[in-house]
Motif scaffolding. Structure first.
Motif, short mmCIF file in Angstrom:
data_model
loop_
_atom_site.label_atom_id
_atom_site.label_comp_id
_atom_site.label_asym_id
_atom_site.label_seq_id
_atom_site.Cartn_x
_atom_site.Cartn_y
_atom_site.Cartn_z
N MET A 19 0.82 -1.13 -0.25
CA MET A 19 -0.24 -0.37 -0.48
C MET A 19 0.76 1.33 0.57
O MET A 19 0.43 1.98 -0.77
CB MET A 19 -0.73 0.16 1.49
N VAL A 20 2.30 1.47 1.04
CA VAL A 20 2.74 2.21 0.63
C VAL A 20 3.68 2.49 -0.77
O VAL A 20 3.66 3.59 -1.26
CB VAL A 20 3.71 2.38 2.07
N LYS A 21 3.97 1.25 -0.91
CA LYS A 21 5.06 1.90 -2.44
C LYS A 21 4.00 1.93 -3.78
O LYS A 21 3.76 3.42 -3.72
CB LYS A 21 5.05 0.15 -2.68
N ILE A 22 2.34 1.00 -3.29
CA ILE A 22 1.50 1.81 -4.02
C ILE A 22 1.33 3.66 -4.14
O ILE A 22 0.97 4.72 -4.65
CB ILE A 22 -0.16 1.33 -4.49
N LYS A 23 0.88 4.15 -2.82
CA LYS A 23 0.82 5.71 -2.52
C LYS A 23 1.83 6.71 -3.46
O LYS A 23 1.84 7.95 -3.91
CB LYS A 23 0.52 5.70 -1.05
N TYR A 24 3.10 6.24 -2.71
CA TYR A 24 4.20 6.93 -3.30
C TYR A 24 4.27 6.97 -4.89
O TYR A 24 4.16 7.88 -4.94
CB TYR A 24 5.30 5.99 -2.72
N GLU A 25 3.87 5.67 -5.17
CA GLU A 25 3.96 5.42 -6.90
C GLU A 25 3.05 7.04 -7.80
O GLU A 25 3.48 7.73 -7.91
CB GLU A 25 3.52 4.30 -7.47
N TYR A 26 1.77 6.88 -7.01
CA TYR A 26 0.76 7.59 -7.80
C TYR A 26 1.00 8.44 -7.64
O TYR A 26 0.63 9.91 -8.16
CB TYR A 26 -0.60 6.64 -7.63
N LEU A 27 1.13 8.80 -5.78
CA LEU A 27 1.55 10.39 -4.69
C LEU A 27 2.31 11.05 -5.86
O LEU A 27 2.18 12.57 -6.35
CB LEU A 27 1.49 10.09 -4.00
N PHE A 28 3.65 10.51 -6.03
CA PHE A 28 4.44 11.48 -6.83
C PHE A 28 5.10 11.41 -8.26
O PHE A 28 5.05 12.48 -8.85
CB PHE A 28 6.58 10.80 -6.10
N LEU A 29 4.37 10.13 -8.52
CA LEU A 29 4.25 10.84 -10.06
C LEU A 29 3.16 12.01 -10.65
O LEU A 29 3.34 12.71 -11.45
CB LEU A 29 3.50 9.12 -11.04
N ILE A 30 2.02 11.94 -9.79
CA ILE A 30 1.23 12.96 -10.15
C ILE A 30 1.74 14.47 -9.92
O ILE A 30 1.88 15.28 -10.31
CB ILE A 30 -0.08 12.89 -9.07
N THR A 31 2.34 14.56 -8.60
CA THR A 31 3.40 15.62 -8.30
C THR A 31 4.56 16.09 -8.71
O THR A 31 4.13 17.19 -9.66
CB THR A 31 4.35 15.23 -7.00
N ILE A 32 5.13 15.38 -10.25
CA ILE A 32 5.92 15.73 -11.03
C ILE A 32 4.92 15.99 -11.96
O ILE A 32 5.93 17.10 -12.07
CB ILE A 32 6.98 14.29 -11.63
#
Length: 503
Positions: free
Chosen positions: A1-14
């Motif tokens: 879950m943490v990895k999924i959260k990080y992945e999508y959150l930070f890609l959207i942020t980029i």
């Protein structure tokens, strides 16, 4: 879950970082072009400063400690949103109120660039232990470039026409800060002092929301100070900023901060633009106007009953619509753009001339804005005049608005020499306009026409049908050594910007 959260959150942020950063850069370049002119120089400097400052920011990122990178990243995100969001309203407000406006403009661009340059290295350091390096790099730069592409497409097509510079700046600032706040809430367990960080985010967001509420008043206030006149109409289109002001009994139209005409003396300009050519042409059945989206040249042409058709080609659809529908503008051109003889085509004149199956025109009136940048300068090149030949009848007569022979003599004679290179005859002439000073034109044809008047319109306010009265040039308006304006060098744009920068 943490990895999924990080992945999508930070890609959207980029994606958001890239989009917002490029928007701020485009806003600065567009605003500088509006206020300072010389769009080529301004965009070149702003792009260079922005990229350089991003490099400085990337270098500075190595000094950030690794134990609080997420917090620092969010702080930078909020700070970029605040500075970037306020950049356009602030620059509009201080223009004409400070010395060395360019310094403040470039300094703001530099600061935003440094902060944007900090973000991606920090982000990659945050994620380096959670993804493979190759995957991390490819994802970061893929979403970075996608964001830049979308920003560059939507900025001229949607944001400027429908929001305007100030509102676009503030809206993207809000997006920046909202992204930072979203990360605060989703990652608050990993952030020390998240409550104070949220407070800074919400306070910055409140500043931008209040500024957005007063955006139209900020623009009106700054433009009133800029023009020193009462603004009765303003609109930003995909191509330019249109402002109409009222002073005493006169209306003044500004395009991108440059005076286009004043109702005080525009009749002098348009009579000298239209009537020498119309009176000397052997036939005037079919008339072509290139530029002239205000319909004022068409108004003069419609005074001749012999005219059967008028084709008006102007790039800006919003411009022609205003002068066709808005009653204030319609009154100025006597509803010329509503006349059944007038056909309006909203295309780039250079591209339109190179289309096939054009009919032939007996008279061509060329009324383009001055050649202050390459996109306008191409409309004064020998290539453009060569393309124009394809739509001319055998005895067609053409007139070209040619800027001021007094304030910009090199520009004027460059236009004249370029026309001479493609036509048999080229006659320069000029007239005094109280609003502009001496202003020049070039009448040209593909044959040695006689100077005999073929037709007259009674009761003109100014022109007396004696062109010889306007063909004398004093010594301070004469320049001998100028080059032909060609597509691959655009010497005219360099002449024009160098000469007009003194005024």
């Amino acid at each position: 879950m943490v990895k999924i959260k990080y992945e999508y959150l930070f890609l959207i942020t980029i994606f958001i970082i890239s989009t917002c950063g490029l928007i701020y850069e485009l806003i600065a370049g567009t605003l500088a072009s509006y206020l300072l002119g010389d769009s080529i120089t301004q965009f070149s400097l702003i792009i260079g400063i922005y990229l350089f400052s991003m490099g400085i920011g990337s270098y500075l990122s190595k000094f950030f400690q690794s134990d609080n990178l997420i917090k620092r990243f969010i702080e930078i995100e909020i700070l970029i949103g605040l500075i970037g969001g306020l950049s356009a309203p602030l620059l509009f407000l201080i223009f004409n109120r400070v010395d060395f406006f360019e310094f403040y403009l470039y300094f703001i661009v530099f600061v935003i660039g440094c902060l944007v340059g900090l973000e991606i290295p920090l982000l990659m350091n945050i994620l380096k232990d959670k993804f493979q390096f190759s995957t991390l790099v490819s994802n970061v730069f893929t979403f970075d470039y996608i964001g830049a592409l979308i920003a560059s497409i939507l900025f001229p097509v949607f944001f400027i026409p429908y929001l305007g510079l100030i509102e676009t700046s503030i809206v993207f600032g809000i997006v920046n800060i909202s992204t930072g706040l979203l990360m605060c809430f989703l990652l608050e367990k990993e952030i020390r002092g998240s409550y104070f960080l949220k407070f800074k985010g919400f306070f910055s967001l409140l500043i931008l929301i209040v500024t957005l509420w007063f955006a139209s008043k900020i623009l009106s206030f700054s433009e009133k100070n800029l023009y020193g006149e009462n603004i009765v109409f303003s609109k930003t289109t995909k191509h330019q900023r249109i402002v109409l002001t009222h002073e005493r009994k006169n209306f003044n139209l500004y395009l991108n901060n440059n005076l286009q005409f004043s109702t005080f003396d525009e009749y002098r300009y348009h009579e000298m633009l239209v009537h020498p050519t119309m009176s000397l042409a052997n036939k005037i059945d079919h008339v072509l106007i290139l530029g002239g989206g205000d319909g004022l040249a068409a108004r003069e042409i419609l005074k001749y009953q012999e005219v059967k058709t008028i084709t008006l080609v102007d790039l800006d659809e919003e411009m022609t619509r205003l002068f066709q529908k808005n009653q204030l503008f319609v009154k100025m051109n006597n509803a010329s753009l509503q006349h059944q003889k007038v056909k309006i085509i909203n295309k780039d004149a250079f591209a339109w001339l190179n289309e096939r199956n054009h009919k032939k025109y007996d008279v061509v009136i060329i009324d383009f804005p001055d050649p202050s940048n390459f996109s306008l300068g191409k409309l004064y090149t020998n290539s453009f005049y060569a393309s124009l030949q394809k739509v001319l009848s055998k005895e067609a007569v053409v007139v070209v608005q040619s800027t001021s022979p007094f304030f910009a003599p090199k520009s004027f004679w460059c236009i004249h020499k370029t026309i001479q290179s493609e036509f048999v005859t080229a006659v320069p002439y000029h007239v005094y306009l109280p609003s502009f000073g001496e202003w020049g034109f070039t009448l040209t044809a593909n044959y040695d026409y006689d100077n005999k008047i073929k037709r007259k319109i009674p009761n003109l306010k100014f022109y007396n049908y004696n062109l010889d009265n306007f063909t004398y040039f004093s010594k301070d308006m004469l320049i001998n050594e100028v080059e032909i304006n060609k597509l691959n060098n655009q010497k005219l744009v360099a002449y024009f910007n160098a000469e007009w920068s003194n005024y």
